[in-house]
Design an enzyme around this catalytic site. Structure first.
Site, short mmCIF file in Angstrom:
data_model
loop_
_atom_site.label_atom_id
_atom_site.label_comp_id
_atom_site.label_asym_id
_atom_site.label_seq_id
_atom_site.Cartn_x
_atom_site.Cartn_y
_atom_site.Cartn_z
CE1 TYR A 1 -6.23 5.04 -1.55
CE2 TYR A 1 -4.24 4.70 0.37
CZ TYR A 1 -5.87 3.99 -0.05
OH TYR A 1 -6.06 3.03 0.47
CG HIS B 1 -11.45 0.94 0.55
ND1 HIS B 1 -10.77 0.86 -0.13
CD2 HIS B 1 -10.13 0.54 1.90
CE1 HIS B 1 -9.96 1.43 0.88
NE2 HIS B 1 -8.93 1.22 1.75
CE LYS C 1 -8.65 -3.32 -2.70
NZ LYS C 1 -8.51 -1.68 -1.37
CB THR D 1 -7.14 2.02 -4.42
OG1 THR D 1 -6.74 1.07 -3.47
CG2 THR D 1 -8.48 2.30 -3.10
CB SER E 1 -1.22 -0.10 0.93
OG SER E 1 -1.00 1.13 1.62
C1 LIG Z 1 -6.35 -2.93 7.55
C2 LIG Z 1 -6.69 -2.54 6.64
C3 LIG Z 1 -6.20 -1.64 5.50
C4 LIG Z 1 -6.09 -1.40 4.93
N1 LIG Z 1 -5.90 -0.04 3.29
C5 LIG Z 1 -5.60 0.05 3.06
C6 LIG Z 1 -4.96 0.19 1.31
O1 LIG Z 1 -4.17 1.18 2.48
N2 LIG Z 1 -4.88 0.75 0.45
C7 LIG Z 1 -6.48 0.24 -0.34
O2 LIG Z 1 -6.64 0.36 -1.78
N3 LIG Z 1 -6.93 -1.15 0.19
C8 LIG Z 1 -6.78 -0.52 1.66
N4 LIG Z 1 -7.77 -1.63 2.63
C9 LIG Z 1 -8.64 -2.32 1.93
C10 LIG Z 1 -8.21 -3.77 1.49
O3 LIG Z 1 -7.02 -3.52 0.27
C11 LIG Z 1 -9.06 -5.14 0.72
O4 LIG Z 1 -9.70 -4.12 0.10
C12 LIG Z 1 -9.86 -5.83 1.93
O5 LIG Z 1 -9.26 -5.53 3.19
C13 LIG Z 1 -10.84 -6.44 2.00
O6 LIG Z 1 -11.41 -6.79 2.72
P1 LIG Z 1 -11.51 -7.73 3.89
O7 LIG Z 1 -10.40 -7.36 4.83
O8 LIG Z 1 -12.42 -8.87 4.73
O9 LIG Z 1 -10.72 -9.26 3.45
C14 LIG Z 1 -7.09 -1.91 3.66
C15 LIG Z 1 -8.08 -2.95 4.68
C16 LIG Z 1 -7.26 -2.87 5.63
C17 LIG Z 1 -8.53 -4.32 6.95
#
Ligand SMILES: Cc1cc2nc3c(=O)[nH]c(=O)nc-3n(C[C@H](O)[C@H](O)[C@H](O)COP(=O)(O)O)c2cc1C
Length: 407
Positions: A160, A300, A276, A186, A136
């Site tokens: 981002y 997300h 995404k 994203t 990320s």
């Molecule tokens: C703690 C955390 C931080 C996240 N940070 C980002 C991020 O920096 N960039 C991003 O595109 N998605 C981020 N996401 C979303 C994840 O990429 C993903 O879409 C999501 O976790 C999928 O759902 P799940 O946790 O139920 O598997 C984050 C998710 C979590 C749980």
């Protein structure tokens, strides 16, 4: 009338064989873990409340998050029997290259906060099992560091697009120079989601020592000890920042982003481009028209728009709309290998998981992430066999049915 007798020693001895108990505490804890949900419970005990909540929670009333998980509970598999499933092949191709499983470790921010081994641990596990990992922009390990720690992994960089376009171009150039395979843009974060748990917990980055966190520290001494005795927790791609998570996100995210910016990125980045955060057919078509090679049907993980569409439910229509012009992935709410199989049968080429590996990371560092991967791999293979399907490539919509309600 039951006739009883004394058991013979030869009958008792095999039953009394003691199980080897690992000496190491983490190994002991992980030995009792049977599912990702077990890892979640362990993570809740191991990590401070604010850290666990940041990972576990969603936006608003967490309706999106609950619905994403509930959708997988609505799945009914339609198995075939007598299919010779003695040899299961869970491999596939993602962006044209082989992957050991139809799985990608999703980009997650602040990962070293969950456990100081952070993205390096996740990257090493991804490399060992043979699946891609997305780093990320909000990562706590630099683009270059991860390239060293997981040099053999398929590394993607999640971008981002900041208000500061020169800084974004710089990140893209660094990812290219460090051999990252794909760029993931994203697009579901024009502004930060309203994460009520973080507000209530007063989560800041880096975590601050208030009276409350200090008292909590006594309960999670190991976590604080790791934090204080390893490299400081910082953003690897951003300049030093002290403030709340929402402050930071508001500074970085650009609410003025449009399809034109996607076209600009398409010209800047020559490798595969993944978009995404697509939640509907119109946007899916538009980003593919703008040059995306793949897209992730995602809300997300329920962390942005509450009451957003549910990814698994949107998936078939998006796959239909995009056809073979782009690969379609899905994420949100996936906690079992059965969920992954359901996603692939519903048309996704791969599923992304975020929390599933983060629970493992919090529960036991790199070994916890490995445990999460092992659980998912075993469950994927087991579900395929019980479905009567030997290859991931043979999964079809006919293998799943979405029941109207969760029971
Ligand atoms: C703690 C955390 C931080 C996240 N940070 C980002 C991020 O920096 N960039 C991003 O595109 N998605 C981020 N996401 C979303 C994840 O990429 C993903 O879409 C999501 O976790 C999928 O759902 P799940 O946790 O139920 O598997 C984050 C998710 C979590 C749980």
């Amino acid at each position: 009338m039951t006739h009883r007798r004394w058991p013979r020693w030869s009958e008792l001895a095999p039953l009394l064989r003691p199980r080897a108990v690992p000496i190491d505490a983490t190994a002991r804890r992980l030995a009792h873990v049977a599912s990702i949900r077990d890892l979640r419970l362990l993570a809740r005990r191991r990590a401070p409340r604010a850290v666990f909540d940041y990972t576990d929670g969603g936006a608003g009333d967490e309706i999106s998050l609950r619905r994403s998980r509930a959708a997988y509970a609505r799945v009914e598999f339609r198995p075939r029997v007598l299919q010779d499933v003695s040899c299961i092949d869970a491999t596939t191709t993602i962006l044209g290259s082989p992957a050991a499983l139809p799985l990608v470790f999703a980009p997650t921010g602040f990962t070293r906060m969950m456990h100081t081994d952070g993205e390096s641990a996740v990257g090493r596990v991804a490399e060992r099992i043979g699946i891609p990992i997305a780093l990320s922009t909000m990562g706590t390990t630099s683009i270059e560091r991860l390239a060293i720690e997981a040099s053999g992994a398929r590394r993607w960089f999640q971008l981002y697009l900041w208000r500061d376009r020169a800084a974004s171009s710089d990140l893209v150039a660094r990812a290219q120079a460090a051999g990252y395979e794909a760029l993931v843009l994203t697009v579901d974060t024009p502004v930060p989601g309203n994460r009520l748990r973080d507000v209530r917990n007063g989560l800041t980055l880096p975590p601050s020592l208030s009276v409350k966190t200090f008292a909590e520290g006594a309960l999670h001494a190991r976590w604080w000890f790791d934090l204080m005795t390893t490299e400081p927790l910082e953003f690897a791609s951003l300049n030093r920042f002290d403030g709340t998570v929402a402050d930071l996100a508001a500074q970085v995210f650009d609410p003025a982003l449009t399809m034109r910016d996607l076209a600009w990125l398409r010209e800047t980045w020559t490798g595969p481009l993944v978009v995404k955060g697509i939640m509907g057919v119109g946007d899916a078509r538009a980003v593919v028209d703008a040059g995306a090679d793949a897209l992730v049907v995602s809300n997300h993980g329920g962390r942005q728009l509450d009451r957003a569409p549910t990814p698994l439910e949107q998936l078939p229509a998006v796959v239909d709309a995009v056809g073979d012009r782009a690969e379609v992935y899905v994420d949100g709410g996936i906690l079992t290998g059965g969920d992954v199989v359901a996603a692939i049968a519903s048309g996704a080429r791969a599923a992304l998981v975020g929390r599933a590996y983060l629970y493992g990371l919090m529960a036991g560092g790199e070994r916890g992430v490995a445990k999460a991967a092992e659980i998912l791999a075993k469950e994927i293979a087991g579900t395929l066999a019980l479905l009567g399907v030997t290859r991931v490539a043979d999964l079809r919509p006919e293998h799943v049915l979405l029941r109207p309600d969760v029971d």
